[in-house]
Design a protein around this motif. Structure first.
Motif: not given
Length: 382
Positions: A223-234, A278-289, A378-382
């Motif tokens: 059920g997640h649609r706002a999915i963040g990514l933490i990656n190594h520089p490509t 920390e940077r993602l959370l400080k950015r205030g973006v809405s994400m569930t995963a 991980c968990r199921q969301i509505e």
């Protein structure tokens, strides 16, 4: 206490003992001599001393080692074999990038039991390779090299003289690829960041794209649609490129737009995952995963989220990649993508031993599959 005058080192005396065994037992050229274990018991000497004596006799051209079969008395037709089995060593090389220099946890050492303890991913590949070589009378030597430093080339050339074959991980430098091409030492590439066309050899690859696609698709099914990514520089790493592509493909397949505000970067370390979250959370973006492209960064991200008052998985679901030992022992066991690292090490070893026996072997490219491992992050969301 110093060595008494005139007393020879033990391994030198053992060379004469082994020659006597060959003579007294009438072992002819091409005949197999007793194993290291047998010689150790007969001579009441350590296997390391027996090994030194055998290697010295190999350098003299008296003995020849054949992978998987044993050590033999050299004969008139064994010059080719002697040139291929000079040392009894296989090199395990990990190429490091410029980004690795900033990691405080990268320290080039191997612990007493031979484990590459400072690199969680390649320590398991190393263990698989080491286990396979123990059955084939070869020994595994570890070497780490910064491929962005010209002075490292001379050290690498010296290392090439110590081995009969190379298992090379994370090759990303065309200059070092040229060194490998010019060397007569057989090579197997594991997870290279570049695939040099001129280097005709075996390659072991990971299904990075498929694993990332599977991980993100799993989150979407929950059920997640706002999915963040933490990656190594490509830019620095082929695995990071392919995992990023898998992330985007899964979003695209589900009709979810790509949002660069949901993407942050680290250097594979736990600390960098913590800082990226920390940077993602400080950015205030809405994400569930969040999908982190290795387990160390995923666990660092979980720690940062917990310190900000978020519960895993009630408030935030997280998936990692690699299935490192730490993933099942974290404060919340981590859902991750399994890479069969020990199996890769064993297979790389089998291929390099085949290449030593048959230098004209046709190169093969093998892609190792990945597998989603569901745990508690991980968990199921509505």
């Amino acid at each position: 206490m110093g060595r008494r005058k005139g007393l020879r080192p033990l391994h030198v005396a053992l060379q004469e003992t082994i020659k006597a065994v060959i003579r007294d037992e009438g072992i002819q050229p091409g005949g197999r001599i007793p194993s290291e274990r047998e010689l150790s018991e007969r001579c009441q000497a350590s296997r390391s001393s027996i090994r030194k004596a055998i290697l010295a006799l190999m350098h003299e051209g008296i003995l020849v080692r054949v992978p998987g079969k044993g050590t033999f008395v050299a004969g008139a037709d064994s010059s080719r074999a002697t040139s291929l089995h000079r040392t009894g060593n296989i090199g395990f090389v990990v190429f490091l990038s410029a980004l690795d220099r900033s990691r405080p946890d990268i320290q080039a050492h191997v612990t007493e039991n031979g484990r590459v303890s400072w690199m969680p991913f390649y320590s398991e590949v190393f263990e698989g390779a080491s286990h396979e070589l123990q059955r084939n009378d070869f020994h595994l030597l570890f070497f780490a090299v910064y491929q962005d430093t010209p002075t490292e080339k001379s050290k690498f050339r010296e290392f090439l003289n110590k081995v009969d074959g190379l298992i090379v991980c994370e090759l990303a430098s065309s200059a070092f690829a040229q060194l490998l091409e010019a060397s007569p030492v057989p090579v197997v590439l594991v997870n290279p960041s570049i695939i040099p066309r001129s280097l005709k050899t075996d390659m072991l690859l990971i299904d990075n794209f498929g694993g990332a696609y599977q991980a993100v698709s799993y989150l979407i099914r929950l059920g997640h649609r706002a999915i963040g990514l933490i990656n190594h520089p490509t830019r620095y790493n082929r695995s990071a490129q392919e995992r990023f592509q898998g992330y985007r493909a899964a979003l695209r397949r589900a009709g979810i737009g790509y949002d660069e505000k949901l993407v942050e970067y680290g250097d594979w370390s736990m600390e960098s995952g913590y800082l990226a979250m920390e940077r993602l959370l400080k950015r205030g973006v809405s994400m569930t995963a969040v999908f982190a492209t290795n387990d160390e960064m995923a666990i660092g991200a979980m720690k940062a989220a917990r310190e900000q008052g978020l519960r895993i998985p009630e408030d935030l679901s997280i998936v990692g990649f690699d299935d490192a030992p730490i993933s099942s022992n974290a404060f919340v066991s981590l859902t991750t993508v399994r890479v069969y690292k020990r199996e890769m090490g064993r297979y790389a070893t089998q291929r390099i031993l085949h290449r030593i026996r048959e230098p004209q072997l046709v190169p093969v490219q093998t892609i190792f599959p990945t597998e989603l491992v569901e745990r508690n992050s991980c968990r199921q969301i509505e």
